[in-house]
Scaffold this motif. Structure first.
Motif, short mmCIF file in Angstrom:
data_model
loop_
_atom_site.label_atom_id
_atom_site.label_comp_id
_atom_site.label_asym_id
_atom_site.label_seq_id
_atom_site.Cartn_x
_atom_site.Cartn_y
_atom_site.Cartn_z
N VAL A 35 10.61 13.45 9.29
CA VAL A 35 10.68 13.13 10.74
C VAL A 35 11.79 13.46 11.28
O VAL A 35 11.97 14.36 12.22
CB VAL A 35 10.48 11.90 11.28
N THR A 36 13.13 13.15 11.00
CA THR A 36 14.41 13.36 11.55
C THR A 36 14.61 14.94 11.35
O THR A 36 14.94 15.65 12.21
CB THR A 36 15.45 12.66 10.87
N ALA A 37 14.29 15.41 10.17
CA ALA A 37 14.64 16.81 9.82
C ALA A 37 13.96 17.79 10.81
O ALA A 37 14.33 18.90 11.38
CB ALA A 37 14.58 17.25 8.46
N LEU A 38 12.66 17.57 10.74
CA LEU A 38 11.59 18.56 11.55
C LEU A 38 11.87 18.36 13.07
O LEU A 38 11.84 19.16 13.89
CB LEU A 38 10.32 18.30 11.15
N ALA A 39 12.17 17.04 13.59
CA ALA A 39 12.48 16.79 14.90
C ALA A 39 13.88 17.61 15.30
O ALA A 39 13.98 18.07 16.70
CB ALA A 39 12.67 15.58 15.21
N ASN A 40 14.78 18.01 14.42
CA ASN A 40 15.98 18.55 14.53
C ASN A 40 15.92 20.07 14.33
O ASN A 40 17.06 20.81 14.16
CB ASN A 40 17.05 17.83 13.79
N GLY A 41 14.61 20.53 14.19
CA GLY A 41 14.49 21.72 13.94
C GLY A 41 14.48 22.63 12.70
O GLY A 41 14.45 23.73 12.26
N ALA A 42 14.35 21.74 11.66
CA ALA A 42 14.20 22.11 10.34
C ALA A 42 13.07 23.01 10.18
O ALA A 42 11.82 22.70 11.07
CB ALA A 42 14.00 21.15 9.22
#
Length: 233
Positions: A35-42
């Motif tokens: 969730v964090t990675a995709l929220a940060n643009g991954a």
């Protein structure tokens, strides 16, 4: 509509997931990382089962992330700490991930009609996304080494609590127990989850800040979806 809660990866019966909306939880820490990675643009997260699989897929544009026994894997770019998956590190990048529990649960969830990634940090959004499907729901707790894990149970309870605000569902007994555990402890999740064996282990290897982050409620509004071997928004 019904909600069933699966206590660990070893309890998954793939045929029972067909035509259901599935939420996969490995709150400490794989699904919190995703969730964090995709929220940060991954760009995407590609979960694989083995370290060798990850190394074979690696290219210059991809990052390797994951853990074994909670620790960073030799030769990998990132560990399984969500605090490492900053926008500066992951934006626009594909991440190949392997973890002890979470990536196994994802692979075994493949028969679900929709497969969403759930965590405490996106609990409200995950509940809304899943309930909008108007279907029976199965929530999978990855667990720890195939066994029930209190941290995933509490996270599941949060998501069930939020789902029930949005519609009427029949809960199986395990889902009902998780709901009550969250309802009765939502004022202090950290004190509750620190009783978990897995949580105690993470603290022993210096990862208490990860636990605090992973049990910070609703700081992300994205709900990643696992489809055809890849997790994207």
């Amino acid at each position: 509509m019904n909600i069933s809660l699966i206590p660990s990866v070893e309890h998954i019966k793939e045929e029972e997931l067909k035509d259901k909306v599935v939420i996969v939880i490995d709150v400490l820490r794989a699904t919190s990382v995703i969730v964090t990675a995709l929220a940060n643009g991954a760009k995407e997260v590609i979960p694989v089962l083995e370290i060798e699989d990850a190394l074979e897929l690696k290219s210059d544009m991809e990052l390797l992330g994951g853990e074994r026994k909670g620790l960073k894997i030799d030769g990998f770019d990132l560990s399984n700490s969500p605090l490492e998956y900053t926008r500066e590190m992951v934006e626009g990048r594909s991440i190949i991930m392997t973890t002890t529990n979470g990536t196994r649960a994802l692979h075994k969830a493949k028969e679900g009609d929709k497969i969403y990634i759930g965590a405490v940090i996106n609990g409200v959004s995950a509940a809304k996304k899943a309930s909008d499907e108007k279907k029976d729901m199965a929530i999978i707790c990855a667990g720890t080494y195939g066994k029930f894990s209190l941290d995933d149970f509490l996270c599941a309870g949060k998501i069930i609590y939020e789902v029930l605000k949005r519609g009427e569902y029949e809960l199986d007994d395990f889902a009902a127990a998780a709901y009550m555990a969250y309802r009765d402890n939502k004022h202090d999740l950290i004190s509750y989850v620190k009783m978990a064996k897995h949580c105690k282990y993470l603290i022993s290897i210096g990862l208490e800040e990860d636990i605090k982050y992973c049990f910070t409620e609703d700081i992300a509004d994205v709900v990643p979806e696992y489809r055809d071997g890849v997790i994207k928004l």
